[in-house]
Design a protein around this motif. Sequence first.
Motif, PDB file in Angstrom:
ATOM      1  N   TYR A  67       0.836  -1.203   0.000  1.00  0.00           N
ATOM      2  CA  TYR A  67       0.000   0.000   0.000  1.00  0.00           C
ATOM      3  C   TYR A  67       0.872   1.255   0.000  1.00  0.00           C
ATOM      4  N   LYS A  68       1.878   1.275   0.858  1.00  0.00           N
ATOM      5  CA  LYS A  68       2.759   2.443   0.927  1.00  0.00           C
ATOM      6  C   LYS A  68       3.498   2.660  -0.386  1.00  0.00           C
ATOM      7  N   ARG A  69       3.930   1.574  -1.020  1.00  0.00           N
ATOM      8  CA  ARG A  69       4.620   1.712  -2.307  1.00  0.00           C
ATOM      9  C   ARG A  69       3.708   2.336  -3.353  1.00  0.00           C
ATOM     10  N   SER A  70       2.458   1.893  -3.395  1.00  0.00           N
ATOM     11  CA  SER A  70       1.529   2.432  -4.390  1.00  0.00           C
ATOM     12  C   SER A  70       1.231   3.909  -4.123  1.00  0.00           C
ATOM     13  N   GLN A  71       1.174   4.283  -2.848  1.00  0.00           N
ATOM     14  CA  GLN A  71       0.953   5.696  -2.530  1.00  0.00           C
ATOM     15  C   GLN A  71       2.161   6.547  -2.908  1.00  0.00           C
ATOM     16  N   GLN A  72       3.350   6.003  -2.737  1.00  0.00           N
ATOM     17  CA  GLN A  72       4.558   6.725  -3.136  1.00  0.00           C
ATOM     18  C   GLN A  72       4.592   6.935  -4.649  1.00  0.00           C
ATOM     19  N   GLU A  73       4.092   5.965  -5.397  1.00  0.00           N
ATOM     20  CA  GLU A  73       4.033   6.118  -6.855  1.00  0.00           C
ATOM     21  C   GLU A  73       3.127   7.294  -7.229  1.00  0.00           C
ATOM     22  N   VAL A  74       2.025   7.440  -6.516  1.00  0.00           N
ATOM     23  CA  VAL A  74       1.131   8.570  -6.774  1.00  0.00           C
ATOM     24  C   VAL A  74       1.822   9.890  -6.456  1.00  0.00           C
ATOM     25  N   LEU A  75       2.492   9.953  -5.308  1.00  0.00           N
ATOM     26  CA  LEU A  75       3.186  11.182  -4.927  1.00  0.00           C
ATOM     27  C   LEU A  75       4.248  11.561  -5.958  1.00  0.00           C
ATOM     28  N   GLY A  76       4.938  10.558  -6.496  1.00  0.00           N
ATOM     29  CA  GLY A  76       5.935  10.826  -7.521  1.00  0.00           C
ATOM     30  C   GLY A  76       5.309  11.401  -8.781  1.00  0.00           C
ATOM     31  N   ALA A  77       4.154  10.865  -9.176  1.00  0.00           N
ATOM     32  CA  ALA A  77       3.469  11.364 -10.367  1.00  0.00           C
ATOM     33  C   ALA A  77       2.947  12.784 -10.145  1.00  0.00           C
ATOM     34  N   LEU A  78       2.412  13.061  -8.951  1.00  0.00           N
ATOM     35  CA  LEU A  78       1.931  14.407  -8.649  1.00  0.00           C
ATOM     36  C   LEU A  78       3.068  15.427  -8.697  1.00  0.00           C
ATOM     37  N   ALA A  79       4.261  14.999  -8.311  1.00  0.00           N
ATOM     38  CA  ALA A  79       5.405  15.909  -8.290  1.00  0.00           C
ATOM     39  C   ALA A  79       5.816  16.340  -9.685  1.00  0.00           C
ATOM     40  N   VAL A  80       5.636  15.459 -10.669  1.00  0.00           N
ATOM     41  CA  VAL A  80       6.083  15.805 -12.028  1.00  0.00           C
ATOM     42  C   VAL A  80       4.952  16.396 -12.883  1.00  0.00           C
ATOM     43  N   TRP A  81       3.703  16.303 -12.417  1.00  0.00           N
ATOM     44  CA  TRP A  81       2.585  16.910 -13.151  1.00  0.00           C
ATOM     45  C   TRP A  81       1.804  17.759 -12.147  1.00  0.00           C
ATOM     46  N   PRO A  82       2.210  18.989 -11.923  1.00  0.00           N
ATOM     47  CA  PRO A  82       1.644  19.810 -10.850  1.00  0.00           C
ATOM     48  C   PRO A  82       0.140  20.035 -10.959  1.00  0.00           C
ATOM     49  N   GLU A  83      -0.412  19.984 -12.164  1.00  0.00           N
ATOM     50  CA  GLU A  83      -1.852  20.204 -12.323  1.00  0.00           C
ATOM     51  C   GLU A  83      -2.673  18.978 -11.934  1.00  0.00           C
ATOM     52  N   ALA A  84      -2.031  17.845 -11.761  1.00  0.00           N
ATOM     53  CA  ALA A  84      -2.734  16.610 -11.429  1.00  0.00           C
ATOM     54  C   ALA A  84      -3.240  16.635  -9.983  1.00  0.00           C
ATOM     55  N   VAL A  85      -4.318  15.887  -9.751  1.00  0.00           N
ATOM     56  CA  VAL A  85      -4.844  15.669  -8.406  1.00  0.00           C
ATOM     57  C   VAL A  85      -5.028  14.166  -8.222  1.00  0.00           C
ATOM     58  N   THR A  86      -5.523  13.763  -7.062  1.00  0.00           N
ATOM     59  CA  THR A  86      -5.629  12.329  -6.813  1.00  0.00           C
ATOM     60  C   THR A  86      -6.873  11.994  -6.016  1.00  0.00           C
ATOM     61  N   MET A  87      -7.259  10.730  -6.061  1.00  0.00           N
ATOM     62  CA  MET A  87      -8.214  10.157  -5.120  1.00  0.00           C
ATOM     63  C   MET A  87      -7.455   9.161  -4.260  1.00  0.00           C
ATOM     64  N   ARG A  88      -7.756   9.163  -2.968  1.00  0.00           N
ATOM     65  CA  ARG A  88      -7.023   8.335  -2.017  1.00  0.00           C
ATOM     66  C   ARG A  88      -7.627   6.937  -1.925  1.00  0.00           C
ATOM     67  N   LYS A  89      -6.791   5.940  -2.133  1.00  0.00           N
ATOM     68  CA  LYS A  89      -7.195   4.548  -1.952  1.00  0.00           C
ATOM     69  C   LYS A  89      -7.269   4.234  -0.464  1.00  0.00           C
ATOM     70  N   ILE A  90      -8.379   3.633  -0.015  1.00  0.00           N
ATOM     71  CA  ILE A  90      -8.511   3.183   1.373  1.00  0.00           C
ATOM     72  C   ILE A  90      -8.943   1.719   1.350  1.00  0.00           C
ATOM     73  N   PRO A  91      -8.085   0.812   1.794  1.00  0.00           N
ATOM     74  CA  PRO A  91      -8.442  -0.612   1.786  1.00  0.00           C
ATOM     75  C   PRO A  91      -9.651  -0.898   2.675  1.00  0.00           C
ATOM     76  N   LEU A  92     -10.570  -1.698   2.174  1.00  0.00           N
ATOM     77  CA  LEU A  92     -11.805  -1.972   2.901  1.00  0.00           C
ATOM     78  C   LEU A  92     -11.602  -2.906   4.083  1.00  0.00           C
ATOM     79  N   GLU A  93     -10.459  -3.606   4.128  1.00  0.00           N
ATOM     80  CA  GLU A  93     -10.234  -4.512   5.265  1.00  0.00           C
ATOM     81  C   GLU A  93      -9.777  -3.767   6.518  1.00  0.00           C
ATOM     82  N   TRP A  94      -9.439  -2.499   6.408  1.00  0.00           N
ATOM     83  CA  TRP A  94      -9.046  -1.726   7.583  1.00  0.00           C
ATOM     84  C   TRP A  94     -10.232  -1.567   8.531  1.00  0.00           C
ATOM     85  N   ASP A  95      -9.931  -1.447   9.841  1.00  0.00           N
ATOM     86  CA  ASP A  95     -11.017  -1.165  10.777  1.00  0.00           C
ATOM     87  C   ASP A  95     -11.448   0.290  10.605  1.00  0.00           C
TER      88      ASP A  95
END
Length: 265
Positions: A67-95
């Motif tokens: 999960y952390k690796r996939s979130q880091q990939e998003v942060l890297g993409a946001l850094a190189v495309w400043p106009e981009a935004v994101t939706m946050r993934k939240i795993p359903l198995e979390w309490d």
Amino acid sequence: MMIDIHAHVTADFDSYRQRAEEAGVTRPVLLSTSVHPENAATLAEVRAEFDSLAQLLDGADTPDALYKRSQQEVLGALAVWPEAVTMRKIPLEWDYTRILAAAGDAVADPRTVGFGEVTPAGGQGALIEAVVRASAETAAGRPLPVLTHGIAPNNADDLRAYAAVATRYPQVPVIIGAFGGLNSMLAVDLAIQHTNVYLDLSSALQLFVVRAALKELPDRCLFGSNTPYGDVLAARDTIEAATKDRAVRSRALKQNAQELFGLAN
């Protein structure tokens, strides 16, 4: 000018950006992913990636490291495309305590405009309620939209479950992802019945259903590519083939997403 509301961050992100900008996308909404089928070159490699995807879609837990690796990939993409935004993934198995905390963190980040892609196992569509509830409870007058996984293994009952959750939280926009897959007509019906249900037109399988959706719900259809499973140029062409009405096209390709996510030009 276009907004792609459903673009998973790929290993070859520069390639996606080139295609997206060629299509006219000025602001993508980037989603995380734990698998990268775009890396596959042989049938065996494609099958291995989809086997991993199938496990996640069948409800397998997402390890924290993945999960952390996939979130880091998003942060890297946001850094190189400043106009981009994101939706946050939240795993359903979390309490729920952890889900609510993650939702609070997301709401505090101006680059985050929603939650998703929320991915219950087939037949477990009601599980999205935890994330929809968290969106409602962390809202400061404007709950963030929730993008669901709408294609297989999710089925017609899952889409109905999404709509039932949307009924309980009318202030939270619920987006049926990938146009509901083989259940696209049902997805359109549900959106007609529930004013906080939106349609992600990515991965549409039947052009005439896209045409009907744009006719029935011009203010709640959203352009998406579902990269890497779809292509952004092909997705744009599908909408342009489905309607000749320039105002409807403009709403689907950009304005609806601007209004839904609170995005400036």
